[in-house]
Design a protein around this motif. Structure first.
Motif, PDB file in Angstrom:
ATOM      1  N   MET A 168      44.372  35.346  44.299  1.00  0.00           N
ATOM      2  CA  MET A 168      44.632  36.834  44.136  1.00  0.00           C
ATOM      3  C   MET A 168      45.126  36.423  42.666  1.00  0.00           C
ATOM      4  N   LEU A 169      45.406  34.869  42.561  1.00  0.00           N
ATOM      5  CA  LEU A 169      45.824  34.624  40.815  1.00  0.00           C
ATOM      6  C   LEU A 169      44.667  34.434  39.649  1.00  0.00           C
ATOM      7  N   ASN A 170      43.105  34.076  40.968  1.00  0.00           N
ATOM      8  CA  ASN A 170      41.905  34.536  39.980  1.00  0.00           C
ATOM      9  C   ASN A 170      41.574  35.900  39.781  1.00  0.00           C
ATOM     10  N   ILE A 171      41.847  36.472  40.455  1.00  0.00           N
ATOM     11  CA  ILE A 171      40.747  37.601  40.649  1.00  0.00           C
ATOM     12  C   ILE A 171      42.194  39.430  40.046  1.00  0.00           C
ATOM     13  N   THR A 172      43.455  38.684  39.572  1.00  0.00           N
ATOM     14  CA  THR A 172      44.041  39.270  38.498  1.00  0.00           C
ATOM     15  C   THR A 172      44.334  38.504  37.578  1.00  0.00           C
TER      16      THR A 172
END
Length: 376
Positions: free
Chosen positions: A358-362
């Motif tokens: 989630m941190l990556n895709i945001t």
């Protein structure tokens, strides 16, 4: 009365913009003038390249006008620096203008030098700029089966972990499109492996990749549709995705600032040029022994901004850059791993997690709204 200091930052990429923004927040405009010089009207988040290439991200969200990212109180000059003269503390621009400085930061990346591998042009694909990421997306969409070969070129200054991310993403896409039985996946592994890359390559091998260790790329044959090694090995391809070789920015070469290795030599703790204490180099252009990735560039910008803010105000600053670097890699199945390292800690990936995913895709929104602006 104190004399106003002038800081010139050459390079309007991630590290240059972030450093200029951070210094501005830490200093008073009456005490420090900040001049950012660069020639890129738009700013592309390179870390989004693999996800654009497989259709996970819309490229429009990964591009901003450069002047939009530069904070108030910074003189942003769109020009190309063609000469750096550390002895006289001046830089000269293509426009004919010359600028003197009290402190200088070189935040130049490297040039893509596709000609560095015979046969690369026209055969190999990559995702390290917007145009090529979009072109690769078209090739991925048209792929119906065959050999996919993925790797990093020797001498590339591109983030090596992005190549692994693309490998994971293309594997997942091939499975989703039910092309796994018609596809053979190959990963070219160079000589510069470490504990992190070994662990990541093991995960790819478990997904069915054939990993070619110590494959020293010597050229690409369009006639035979194969990539060749210096010891006579060859791998057939239908789609070849290879991070291109790089060369230093011409201004660094003509100004005599790069060594035989093509990098600007710096003190790895202070990031200054060893012969010029008021000149610094950060990011892809310096020879600090850290991964060439966004995470290390932003950490260098953060450290140097604090140090320069103290130095220009006459305050003492005793901290060193500790080699901190961080990279996040999507590995499919809604998971990501994060690779941390510093001068005292070898690169090591975390276990794959949904939180890291989630941190990556945001990260695109976080990057443009905060990271490059120097907020954190």
């Amino acid at each position: 009365m104190a004399v106003r200091k002038r800081l010139i930052v050459v390079g309007d990429g991630a590290s240059g913009i972030s450093l200029a923004n951070r210094v501005r927040m830490l200093t008073n405009n009456n005490d420090v003038e900040i001049v950012l010089i660069g020639s890129n009207p738009t700013h592309f988040l390179k870390e989004d390249g693999p996800q654009i290439a497989v259709g996970l991200k819309n490229y429009k969200n990964s591009v901003k006008n450069t002047d939009f990212l530069v904070n108030f109180g910074i003189a942003y000059i769109q020009d190309e620096v063609v000469r750096v003269d550390p002895a006289n503390k001046t830089v000269s621009a293509k426009s004919g203008k010359s600028y003197d400085y009290d402190f200088l930061v070189l935040a130049l990346g490297g040039n893509i030098f596709a000609e560095g591998i015979p046969g690369y042009v026209g055969e190999a694909r990559h995702f390290h700029d917007l145009q090529h990421a979009q072109e690769l997306k078209e090739y991925v969409e048209q792929f119906k089966g065959g050999n996919i070969v993925i790797g990093n070129s020797p001498g590339s200054r591109m983030n090596p972990y992005l190549t692994y991310e693309f490998a994971f993403l293309i594997s997942e896409l091939i499975n989703n499109k039910k092309l796994a039985s018609a596809t053979k996946l190959h990963l070219i592994s160079g000589k510069d492996s470490d504990s992190a890359t070994d662990a990541i390559e093991a995960k790819l091998k478990a997904l069915g990749f054939e990993v070619h260790k110590d494959f020293d790329i010597s050229g690409i044959s369009s006639k035979n549709r194969e990539i060749q090694s210096s010891d006579g090995k060859a791998i057939k391809y239908d789609l070849l995705v290879l991070s291109p070789p790089s060369s230093p920015e011409e201004v660094l070469v003509t100004s005599g600032l790069v060594g035989e290795n093509g990098f600007v030599s710096v003190d790895k703790f202070k990031l200054n040029l060893k012969n010029y204490k008021e000149v610094y180099a950060i990011g892809e252009c310096n020879d600090a022994p850290v991964p060439k990735c966004l995470g290390s560039s932003l950490h260098q910008a953060e450290y140097l901004a604090k140090m320069l803010a103290h130095k220009m105000s006459g305050a003492y600053y005793d901290s060193n850059y500790d080699g901190s670097s961080i990279s996040s890699i999507l590995i499919g199945d809604s998971r990501s791993v994060t690779v941390y390292s510093n001068y005292n800690k070898l690169p090591a990936p975390t276990e794959g997690s949904f939180t890291d995913h989630m941190l990556n895709i945001t990260s695109t929104e976080t990057y443009f709204s905060a990271a490059v602006r120097g907020v954190f």
